[in-house]
Design a protein around this motif. Structure first.
Motif: not given
Length: 234
Positions: A198-204
């Motif tokens: 999530k910190s790497d901005r991965s999508k759900p």
């Protein structure tokens, strides 16, 4: 140049014919195939309640005067006049998976395309493959060539399928390691993995893919609903 000849039966494949087309429920036709006779299986069955295929093809079947076998369709349907719930879906799918194990040659592979947000559908698939005797070989994801409106706009919409490849052991007495069902909430390793993604901005859907791949490769599984809950809260 290779010549392709249509076989009139499965047995005819032993002769000059080299392909055979069948249009009937797998759970019925597979019973006619001898044990240990198939080199490779690739299947993309209905994924639970995602698409009610026969219901959507009623117009075309009527137009073409085709009799659709609604009773043996492996699907979850919300239609009130059909007894097609998750229990019927799992029962019919399990019968196919068991037959696939029987007809596949020892040491050969079975690739299964699947994805769902339904806990019962996923847990059944994982448990059945494990219980009939398949061992996991590889887990990959396959992106769709084009997304639908639902995939683009629905929260947590699925945007890939899994290609899960299993192997039939050459040793009939071989036993799989025990399948472990875990709680993602109580797993520090997986919650840290989710935080990092999530910190790497991965999508759900990317996080879901990564976690499911890791779980399967470690002979584990969890509830998809719980995984989604953890992804939202972290």
């Amino acid at each position: 140049m290779k010549t392709y000849r249509l076989a009139s039966s499965f047995e005819a494949l032993q002769d000059a014919a080299n392909y055979f087309i069948v249009n009937e429920p797998s759970q019925m036709f597979l019973k006619e195939i001898p044990d240990n006779s198939i080199d490779y299986i690739l299947t993309d069955p209905p994924h639970g309640n995602r698409i009610p295929y026969l219901e959507l093809s009623m117009l075309w079947n009527g137009w073409l005067r085709k009799e659709a076998d609604y009773d043996n369709e492996i699907i979850v349907s919300e239609a009130k006049d059909r007894d097609k719930d998750i229990h019927d879906y799992n029962k019919l799918l399990n019968s196919v998976l068991s037959e696939c194990f029987r007809v596949l040659k020892p040491g050969r592979y079975f690739s299964f395309m699947f994805n769902s947000l339904d806990d019962k559908a996923w847990l059944n698939v994982v448990k059945t493959f494990h219980s009939v005797g398949f061992s996991l070989n590889a887990v990959e994801t396959l992106g769709y060539s084009a997304n639908s409106v639902v995939q683009d706009n629905r929260k947590n919409g699925l945007q890939t399928d899994f290609i899960i490849t299993y192997r039939k052991s050459e040793d009939a007495a071989a036993k799989n390691k025990k399948l472990e069902f875990i709680s993602i909430k109580n797993s520090q390793a997986y919650t840290e993995m989710i935080k990092s993604m999530k910190s790497d901005r991965s999508k759900p859907f990317q996080i879901i893919n990564n976690i499911i791949c890791n779980l399967l490769q470690n002979n584990q599984f969890t509830k998809i609903s719980e995984l989604l809950e953890v992804i939202e809260k972290i």
